[in-house]
Design a protein around this motif. Structure first.
Motif, mmCIF file in Angstrom:
data_model
loop_
_atom_site.group_PDB
_atom_site.id
_atom_site.type_symbol
_atom_site.label_atom_id
_atom_site.label_comp_id
_atom_site.label_asym_id
_atom_site.label_seq_id
_atom_site.Cartn_x
_atom_site.Cartn_y
_atom_site.Cartn_z
ATOM 1 N N VAL A 20 -35.759 13.656 -3.883
ATOM 2 C CA VAL A 20 -34.568 14.268 -3.287
ATOM 3 C C VAL A 20 -33.538 13.198 -2.919
ATOM 4 O O VAL A 20 -32.328 13.422 -3.055
ATOM 5 C CB VAL A 20 -34.964 15.115 -2.061
ATOM 6 N N THR A 21 -33.994 12.030 -2.482
ATOM 7 C CA THR A 21 -33.058 10.949 -2.166
ATOM 8 C C THR A 21 -32.217 10.581 -3.385
ATOM 9 O O THR A 21 -30.979 10.527 -3.316
ATOM 10 C CB THR A 21 -33.807 9.707 -1.664
ATOM 11 N N ILE A 22 -32.887 10.335 -4.519
ATOM 12 C CA ILE A 22 -32.123 9.912 -5.701
ATOM 13 C C ILE A 22 -31.365 11.081 -6.327
ATOM 14 O O ILE A 22 -30.282 10.886 -6.904
ATOM 15 C CB ILE A 22 -33.029 9.223 -6.732
ATOM 16 N N SER A 23 -31.890 12.292 -6.200
ATOM 17 C CA SER A 23 -31.212 13.449 -6.793
ATOM 18 C C SER A 23 -29.918 13.775 -6.057
ATOM 19 O O SER A 23 -28.889 14.059 -6.685
ATOM 20 C CB SER A 23 -32.137 14.667 -6.793
ATOM 21 N N THR A 24 -29.961 13.756 -4.728
ATOM 22 C CA THR A 24 -28.742 14.058 -3.970
ATOM 23 C C THR A 24 -27.682 12.976 -4.184
ATOM 24 O O THR A 24 -26.486 13.287 -4.283
ATOM 25 C CB THR A 24 -29.051 14.212 -2.470
ATOM 26 N N LEU A 25 -28.098 11.723 -4.304
ATOM 27 C CA LEU A 25 -27.129 10.661 -4.603
ATOM 28 C C LEU A 25 -26.535 10.846 -5.996
ATOM 29 O O LEU A 25 -25.330 10.637 -6.201
ATOM 30 C CB LEU A 25 -27.802 9.291 -4.505
ATOM 31 N N SER A 26 -27.373 11.241 -6.948
ATOM 32 C CA SER A 26 -26.885 11.444 -8.319
ATOM 33 C C SER A 26 -25.862 12.572 -8.380
ATOM 34 O O SER A 26 -24.815 12.448 -9.034
ATOM 35 C CB SER A 26 -28.062 11.758 -9.251
ATOM 36 N N ILE A 27 -26.151 13.677 -7.705
ATOM 37 C CA ILE A 27 -25.214 14.806 -7.720
ATOM 38 C C ILE A 27 -23.944 14.443 -6.964
ATOM 39 O O ILE A 27 -22.836 14.831 -7.367
ATOM 40 C CB ILE A 27 -25.884 16.060 -7.131
ATOM 41 N N ALA A 28 -24.073 13.670 -5.879
ATOM 42 C CA ALA A 28 -22.878 13.226 -5.155
ATOM 43 C C ALA A 28 -21.995 12.369 -6.052
ATOM 44 O O ALA A 28 -20.757 12.497 -6.041
ATOM 45 C CB ALA A 28 -23.288 12.444 -3.907
ATOM 46 N N TRP A 29 -22.599 11.494 -6.830
ATOM 47 C CA TRP A 29 -21.863 10.647 -7.767
ATOM 48 C C TRP A 29 -21.145 11.510 -8.801
ATOM 49 O O TRP A 29 -19.993 11.260 -9.159
ATOM 50 C CB TRP A 29 -22.855 9.695 -8.433
ATOM 51 N N ILE A 85 -30.900 10.929 5.077
ATOM 52 C CA ILE A 85 -31.944 11.602 5.874
ATOM 53 C C ILE A 85 -33.283 11.554 5.137
ATOM 54 O O ILE A 85 -34.329 11.256 5.731
ATOM 55 C CB ILE A 85 -31.541 13.055 6.174
ATOM 56 N N ASN A 86 -33.251 11.813 3.845
ATOM 57 C CA ASN A 86 -34.494 11.803 3.084
ATOM 58 C C ASN A 86 -35.042 10.392 2.904
ATOM 59 O O ASN A 86 -36.261 10.210 2.743
ATOM 60 C CB ASN A 86 -34.285 12.491 1.732
ATOM 61 N N LEU A 87 -34.171 9.401 2.967
ATOM 62 C CA LEU A 87 -34.638 8.021 2.958
ATOM 63 C C LEU A 87 -35.432 7.717 4.235
ATOM 64 O O LEU A 87 -36.461 7.035 4.188
ATOM 65 C CB LEU A 87 -33.448 7.076 2.823
ATOM 66 N N VAL A 88 -34.968 8.260 5.356
ATOM 67 C CA VAL A 88 -35.712 8.126 6.610
ATOM 68 C C VAL A 88 -37.051 8.858 6.513
ATOM 69 O O VAL A 88 -38.095 8.348 6.922
ATOM 70 C CB VAL A 88 -34.877 8.662 7.792
#
Length: 285
Positions: free
Chosen positions: A59-68, A24-27
């Motif tokens: 936020v895009t990279i942070s949410t992906l990092s926490i998901a990982w 969503i944040n990528l959009v």
């Protein structure tokens, strides 16, 4: 290629809300980049859409990092709730920043109207909850045995620095001397808080980041601390890619050295900012 798909599937299964938030944040990022191109309005010395671009990217990279990071944890109710709260509240923050940019005003420190104050208060409360949820995830991760201990340590140190770096944001919200005097006199200030130390926000800034060229800027330690969450795990992955095989001792020594350097850099730029000195003064220019 199958391994990559398997890894992506595992990350999504571990925290679908965080991955959806990243998408969503990528959009949002694509949208605000368009705004940056077509809208030439300036707010506090910077293009009005620059802050939404920076926050949507972060936020895009942070949410992906926490998901990982989260996908290695048991899928308990607490972990799911914390992940969901982080995903929803960070996305809400970006939406509010976009809203204020569209209105042609600032999102942070804005007390100009009751609506602006309410927006900033909602953002502050949301970030407080994200901060608490991040500490919960770090606590659970530290208590969970994992097969890949080096990568797990990179995430744990990175998230710890991220939490400390996020805490710098609370210092930014404190009224500075001129604002304190206005409040004591019963005058409602239009702005409460600042990221610049020793001068109002909006002065000469570096390209892209707009970090102050003349005074201390708390966004520098904020950035350094928060993005250790990406730097340290990616460093471990890069070492493995280069060496074609895991060598735990080399990886751990490199990780600890990079972690110490990141922590020292954070402390250095924080002290420098609080003293009112710009970033380049640390570099000797």
């Amino acid at each position: 290629m199958q391994t990559l798909r398997d890894n992506l599937s595992a990350v999504y299964a571990g925290s679908p809300m965080l991955v959806r938030a990243a998408l969503i944040n990528l959009v949002f990022l694509a949208f605000v980049l368009g705004g940056l191109v077509v809208d030439d309005r300036i707010v506090t010395g910077a293009p009005v859409w620059l802050k939404p671009v920076k926050f949507a990217s972060s936020v895009t990279i942070s949410t992906l990092s926490i998901a990982w990071m989260v996908h290695a944890l048991p899928p308990t109710a607490g972990v799911r709730r914390a992940s969901t709260m982080i995903a929803v509240l960070l996305t809400l923050e970006v939406m509010l920043i976009i809203l204020q940019a569209a209105r042609g005003t600032t999102s942070h420190f804005n007390a100009d109207t009751a609506f602006d104050s309410a927006v900033f208060s909602v953002m502050g409360l949301g970030i407080l909850i994200v901060w608490i949820c991040s500490m919960f995830i770090l606590w659970r991760h530290c208590r969970t045995p994992v097969a890949d201990r080096t990568l797990a340590m990179a995430f744990r140190i990175g998230l710890a620095l991220n939490i400390i770096g996020a805490g710098v944001g609370w210092r930014m919200t404190q009224p500075f001397p001129g604002q304190i005097e206005a409040i004591e006199q019963g005058v409602r200030p239009r702005i409460v808080g600042a990221h610049t130390v020793g001068a109002p926000d909006g002065g000469a800034g570096m390209p892209i980041t707009k970090w102050s060229l003349t005074n201390g800027d708390l966004r520098v330690p904020h950035f350094v601390g928060m993005h250790a969450l990406q730097l340290l795990p990616l460093l471990v992955v890069a070492l493995r890619t280069r060496r074609r095989a895991r060598q735990d001792r080399v990886e751990r020594v490199t990780l600890y050295a990079a972690s110490a350097a990141s922590a020292l850099l954070f402390v250095g730029v924080l002290v420098q900012a609080l003293r009112g000195l710009p970033l380049f003064s640390l570099l000797g220019s």
